[in-house]
Design a protein around this motif. Structure first.
Motif, PDB file in Angstrom:
ATOM      1  N   VAL A  90      -2.342   3.994  -3.009  1.00 14.15           N
ATOM      2  CA  VAL A  90      -2.569   3.197  -4.206  1.00 14.15           C
ATOM      3  C   VAL A  90      -1.963   1.811  -3.951  1.00 14.15           C
ATOM      4  O   VAL A  90      -0.997   1.678  -3.190  1.00 14.15           O
ATOM      5  N   SER A 135       0.860  -1.182   0.000  1.00 11.35           N
ATOM      6  CA  SER A 135       0.000   0.000   0.000  1.00 11.35           C
ATOM      7  C   SER A 135       0.897   1.234   0.000  1.00 11.35           C
ATOM      8  O   SER A 135       1.597   1.500   0.980  1.00 11.35           O
ATOM      9  N   ASP A 163      -6.010   0.576  -8.572  1.00 11.79           N
ATOM     10  CA  ASP A 163      -7.113   0.631  -7.616  1.00 11.79           C
ATOM     11  C   ASP A 163      -8.023  -0.536  -7.954  1.00 11.79           C
ATOM     12  O   ASP A 163      -7.737  -1.309  -8.872  1.00 11.79           O
ATOM     13  N   GLU A 164      -9.150  -0.609  -7.282  1.00  8.72           N
ATOM     14  CA  GLU A 164     -10.090  -1.691  -7.567  1.00  8.72           C
ATOM     15  C   GLU A 164     -10.522  -1.717  -9.025  1.00  8.72           C
ATOM     16  O   GLU A 164     -10.680  -2.780  -9.611  1.00  8.72           O
TER      17      GLU A 164
END
Length: 144
Positions: A73, A6, A95-96
């Protein structure tokens, strides 16, 4: 298996257009790689992953601009190839729902005392193989 890191975004990472500067992405990759290598170190007095390493090559595909925000991110990192004296690491910064960057780095273990590259030990290969991606395993990307 993939290593997850992260990565916080810093205001100073932005360029004049409000995007993460292209050179800063290399630092993000470095942060993720260092986190990965430290987590691989066995911690029981073993010398694996305790020496130095040098970057021999980077390949980066910038896919989308990344703008500053307060949320970190995600960087996914995995091993794509292990040779006798080098390894290739793959990355995705995302990201997702958005993929910003794909990259790879060739890393060479280095003996700073001797001033030269060194071979990857059998113990290190064992650890690295745990993070070898499925495609690389099918292609036999681990050299003996």
């Amino acid at each position: 298996m993939r290593h997850l890191y992260s990565c916080p975004l810093r205001w100073s990472d932005m360029d004049a257009f409000g995007h993460v500067n292209n050179a800063v992405f290399v630092r993000y990759l470095e942060e993720a790689r260092i986190d990965f290598m430290r987590r691989l170190a066995p911690g029981d007095g073993s010398p694996s992953f305790t020496g130095g390493s040098v970057v021999a090559r980077h390949e980066i595909d910038y896919l989308r601009p990344l703008v500053h925000r307060h949320a970190p991110v995600a960087i996914e990192l995995w091993v794509t190839k292990v040779n006798a004296a080098s390894m290739t690491i793959g990355y995705e910064i995302k990201d997702e729902d958005t993929l910003y960057l794909r990259a790879s780095t060739v890393v060479v273990p280095y003996d700073f005392t001797e001033g030269r590259p060194r071979r990857i030990t059998a113990e290190e290969k064992t650890y690295l193989k745990e993070y070898l991606d499925d495609a690389a395993q099918q292609e036999g990307a681990v050299a003996v």
